[in-house]
Scaffold this motif. Structure first.
Motif, PDB file in Angstrom:
ATOM      1  N   GLY A 219     -12.364 -12.269 -18.842  1.00 53.15           N
ATOM      2  CA  GLY A 219     -14.009 -13.296 -17.941  1.00 53.15           C
ATOM      3  C   GLY A 219     -13.949 -12.416 -16.549  1.00 53.15           C
ATOM      4  O   GLY A 219     -15.233 -13.272 -15.965  1.00 53.15           O
ATOM      5  N   LEU A 220     -13.149 -11.591 -16.506  1.00 54.96           N
ATOM      6  CA  LEU A 220     -12.956 -11.534 -14.732  1.00 54.96           C
ATOM      7  C   LEU A 220     -13.579 -10.052 -14.704  1.00 54.96           C
ATOM      8  O   LEU A 220     -12.801  -9.399 -14.757  1.00 54.96           O
ATOM      9  CB  LEU A 220     -11.610 -11.959 -13.795  1.00 54.96           C
ATOM     10  N   SER A 235      -1.972  -9.465  -8.036  1.00 60.82           N
ATOM     11  CA  SER A 235      -0.790  -9.875  -8.947  1.00 60.82           C
ATOM     12  C   SER A 235      -0.434 -10.109 -10.261  1.00 60.82           C
ATOM     13  O   SER A 235      -0.346 -11.276 -10.780  1.00 60.82           O
ATOM     14  CB  SER A 235      -0.449 -11.259  -8.050  1.00 60.82           C
ATOM     15  N   ILE A 236      -1.532  -8.839 -10.428  1.00 59.32           N
ATOM     16  CA  ILE A 236      -1.199  -9.190 -12.599  1.00 59.32           C
ATOM     17  C   ILE A 236       0.405  -8.463 -13.357  1.00 59.32           C
ATOM     18  O   ILE A 236      -0.246  -8.519 -14.201  1.00 59.32           O
ATOM     19  CB  ILE A 236      -2.924  -7.778 -12.739  1.00 59.32           C
ATOM     20  N   GLY A 237       1.183  -8.476 -12.470  1.00 59.58           N
ATOM     21  CA  GLY A 237       2.075  -8.169 -13.000  1.00 59.58           C
ATOM     22  C   GLY A 237       2.477  -6.546 -13.898  1.00 59.58           C
ATOM     23  O   GLY A 237       0.800  -5.981 -13.884  1.00 59.58           O
ATOM     24  N   LEU A 238       3.221  -6.320 -15.100  1.00 60.79           N
ATOM     25  CA  LEU A 238       3.151  -5.798 -15.689  1.00 60.79           C
ATOM     26  C   LEU A 238       2.851  -6.280 -16.832  1.00 60.79           C
ATOM     27  O   LEU A 238       4.205  -6.452 -18.068  1.00 60.79           O
ATOM     28  CB  LEU A 238       4.495  -4.357 -15.383  1.00 60.79           C
ATOM     29  N   GLY A 380      11.653  -0.990 -20.341  1.00 65.84           N
ATOM     30  CA  GLY A 380      10.012  -1.252 -19.191  1.00 65.84           C
ATOM     31  C   GLY A 380       9.237  -1.309 -19.395  1.00 65.84           C
ATOM     32  O   GLY A 380       8.989  -1.087 -20.767  1.00 65.84           O
ATOM     33  N   GLN A 381       8.334  -1.641 -18.460  1.00 68.76           N
ATOM     34  CA  GLN A 381       6.997  -2.593 -18.310  1.00 68.76           C
ATOM     35  C   GLN A 381       5.955  -1.542 -17.806  1.00 68.76           C
ATOM     36  O   GLN A 381       6.618  -0.590 -16.863  1.00 68.76           O
ATOM     37  CB  GLN A 381       6.897  -3.800 -18.269  1.00 68.76           C
ATOM     38  N   THR A 382       5.230  -1.484 -18.699  1.00 71.08           N
ATOM     39  CA  THR A 382       3.544  -0.955 -17.663  1.00 71.08           C
ATOM     40  C   THR A 382       2.593  -1.332 -17.504  1.00 71.08           C
ATOM     41  O   THR A 382       2.314  -2.380 -17.527  1.00 71.08           O
ATOM     42  CB  THR A 382       3.527   0.664 -19.066  1.00 71.08           C
ATOM     43  N   LEU A 383       1.920  -1.056 -15.945  1.00 74.51           N
ATOM     44  CA  LEU A 383       0.607  -1.200 -15.753  1.00 74.51           C
ATOM     45  C   LEU A 383      -0.684  -1.604 -16.908  1.00 74.51           C
ATOM     46  O   LEU A 383      -0.892  -0.374 -17.749  1.00 74.51           O
ATOM     47  CB  LEU A 383       0.109  -0.816 -14.419  1.00 74.51           C
ATOM     48  N   GLU A 384      -1.447  -2.789 -17.148  1.00 76.28           N
ATOM     49  CA  GLU A 384      -2.319  -3.096 -17.897  1.00 76.28           C
ATOM     50  C   GLU A 384      -3.178  -3.420 -17.087  1.00 76.28           C
ATOM     51  O   GLU A 384      -3.245  -4.538 -16.566  1.00 76.28           O
ATOM     52  CB  GLU A 384      -1.701  -3.292 -19.175  1.00 76.28           C
ATOM     53  N   GLY A 385      -4.265  -3.290 -17.978  1.00 76.25           N
ATOM     54  CA  GLY A 385      -5.347  -4.166 -17.542  1.00 76.25           C
ATOM     55  C   GLY A 385      -6.233  -3.947 -15.553  1.00 76.25           C
ATOM     56  O   GLY A 385      -6.531  -4.756 -14.599  1.00 76.25           O
ATOM     57  N   ALA A 386      -5.562  -2.843 -14.560  1.00 74.03           N
ATOM     58  CA  ALA A 386      -5.264  -2.657 -13.529  1.00 74.03           C
ATOM     59  C   ALA A 386      -7.209  -2.554 -13.446  1.00 74.03           C
ATOM     60  O   ALA A 386      -7.717  -1.603 -14.700  1.00 74.03           O
ATOM     61  CB  ALA A 386      -5.382  -1.340 -12.850  1.00 74.03           C
ATOM     62  N   PRO A 387      -8.155  -3.184 -12.905  1.00 76.50           N
ATOM     63  CA  PRO A 387      -9.451  -2.878 -12.439  1.00 76.50           C
ATOM     64  C   PRO A 387     -10.118  -1.293 -12.147  1.00 76.50           C
ATOM     65  O   PRO A 387      -8.810  -0.584 -11.892  1.00 76.50           O
ATOM     66  CB  PRO A 387      -9.693  -4.340 -11.629  1.00 76.50           C
ATOM     67  N   GLN A 388     -11.014  -1.346 -12.489  1.00 74.69           N
ATOM     68  CA  GLN A 388     -11.255   0.229 -12.537  1.00 74.69           C
ATOM     69  C   GLN A 388     -11.740   1.023 -11.135  1.00 74.69           C
ATOM     70  O   GLN A 388     -12.717  -0.840 -10.356  1.00 74.69           O
ATOM     71  CB  GLN A 388     -13.046   0.553 -13.291  1.00 74.69           C
TER      72      GLN A 388
END
Length: 444
Positions: A219-220, A235-238, A380-388
């Motif tokens: 929704g965002l 601050s969307i974390g990984l 390890g974790q990865t970045l997901e959902g970073a805005p375009q």
């Protein structure tokens, strides 16, 4: 599912409720008033205190210890919280043994540092128990700021912005606030719902509202947030997890350690949580240790951490490594997963011995096998959902020293950013500093 779990050795109630309760008690018992005074008396109150330099949030450690020594624990707490609003949680989960306590003059001279972490917990717990918030809001600025993610960085930013008089809306993709403090840290480090209680206490500043089950893809959009707010803090974390890329990774009993820890932290009854008889954790960081130790505490018989480099390269501190060993976890070094064997469900893991050549890990061709009805991935974790439109570097959001992203009016901090160190205390510092920069930017 349950029947194959039973057959494979993964099942619940390996231990009684009483044994579980005992196993998951507080890792470090809190100080009483006398113990705190004795511990504070050991501090030299160094003028150019190395402990303060080593603290990512730059807490004035000699000052707060002096205040405890003088019987003013509430003042000590304010000194801590002024720099680190999540000082209560950081006192519990900070790797103090590799930060402030490692450089303590007492540690260097005697091998026994001032117990800074436990003193910090003593002071902050006393203040929070009074249920009085020590900070007041400035007059309203009329500015509205969006914070995406209610983890340590987002909460620290929200609190500092609210204190400055701004109105803050926090958008959280999960149904609870706290981020890794709530979902990702070993249960024996944060007992009695402390993470949730700390969030409630932090929100007493006023001016902060939280909207749950909202995030990018939920929704965002960045464009929408920018249109409706004067500034945005990410601050969307990984959210992503690295794959093993190993034959048999899709077998039943193989899962990521992060989701296991989350299930454990959110469970109402730990006797109902399933764990294997023979557990192998792949990885060498704090998550690997937390998953391994908690597997043992739930009643797993054999637990092994398998790490592809040597002990010195492990992300987990020596304290964490020793904690794992003390709970009966076996640590294997210079091994990497080659295959997971079993008929539909994991039964064995095949590990290949490694060597490091020119900094790179290579297999030697020599292998060994371990019984493994449960395999946890903690690599390890990865970045997901970073805005375009946001610049990403090295798999994380690129930011300036004050958290500015490549998009005007958008800041970021915590694990999702290029400066993030996967530590609560670092995330808090980044959220706080970005909030100061947002305030300066908005108020000219």
């Amino acid at each position: 599912m349950a029947s194959s779990h039973q057959a494979s050795g993964i099942h619940a109630a390996r231990l009684s409720a009483a044994e579980i309760a005992d196993n998951f008690g507080d890792l470090h018992a809190p100080f009483d008033a006398h113990e705190a005074t004795v511990a504070a008396d050991r501090c030299y109150f160094c003028f150019d205190a190395p402990c303060m330099t080593a603290c990512p949030t730059s807490i004035d450690i000699p000052q707060f210890i002096r205040e405890i020594q003088g019987g003013h624990a509430e003042s000590a707490a304010k000194t801590i919280l002024n720099q680190n609003i999540l000082g209560g949680m950081c006192a519990r989960v900070c790797p103090t043994e590799t930060l402030c306590e490692e450089v303590c003059v007492r540690e260097v001279a005697e091998g026994k540092p001032v117990e800074i972490g436990r003193l910090q917990r003593y002071a902050t717990d006393l203040l929070m128990e009074q249920d009085v918030h020590p900070f007041t809001r400035a007059a309203s600025t009329g500015k509205k700021i969006a914070v995406v993610g209610a983890g340590p960085a987002g909460l620290a930013a929200a609190h500092r912005l609210a204190m400055k008089g701004h109105d803050v809306v926090v958008y959280e993709a999960k149904s609870k606030a706290g981020g890794l403090n709530e979902f990702g840290i070993a249960a024996y480090k944060s007992t009695n719902d402390f993470a949730a209680r700390e969030v409630d206490w932090l929100l007493q500043i006023g001016g902060i509202s939280i909207e749950y089950d909202k995030g990018f893809g939920k929704g965002l959009t960045l464009e929408g947030l920018k249109a409706d707010h004067d500034a945005v803090f990410l601050s969307i974390g990984l959210a992503g997890v690295n794959a093993l890329r190993t034959e048999g990774e899709d077998k039943e009993g193989v899962r990521d350690a992060v989701s296991f820890i989350e299930d454990l932290r959110q469970a109402d009854d730990l006797t109902e949580l399933s764990v294997g008889r023979n557990v192998v954790v792949i990885g060498g960081g704090m998550t690997a240790v937390d998953a391994a130790v908690q597997s043992k505490l739930l009643g797993a018989e054999n637990v092994t951490i398998a790490y592809r480099r040597d002990r010195g390269a492990m992300g987990a501190s020596r304290f964490e490594q020793d904690l794992a060993a003390s709970k009966g976890v076996k640590l294997m070094f210079n091994v990497m997963p080659k295959a997971i064997h079993g008929n539909g469900a994991s039964a064995e893991i095949e590990l290949e011995y490694t060597e490091v050549v020119d900094g790179r890990v290579k297999g030697t061709g020599e292998t060994t096998r371990l019984a493994a009805d449960q395999v946890f991935k903690a690599i390890g974790q990865t970045l997901e959902g970073a805005p375009q439109g946001i610049d990403v570097t090295g798999g994380k959001i690129a930011v300036s020293e004050t958290g500015r992203t490549s998009v005007a009016g958008v800041w970021a901090g915590g694990d999702c950013t290029s400066g993030g160190e996967d530590l609560t205390v670092t995330a808090v510092a980044e959220g706080r500093d970005a909030a100061e920069d947002i305030h300066t930017s908005l108020m000219g």
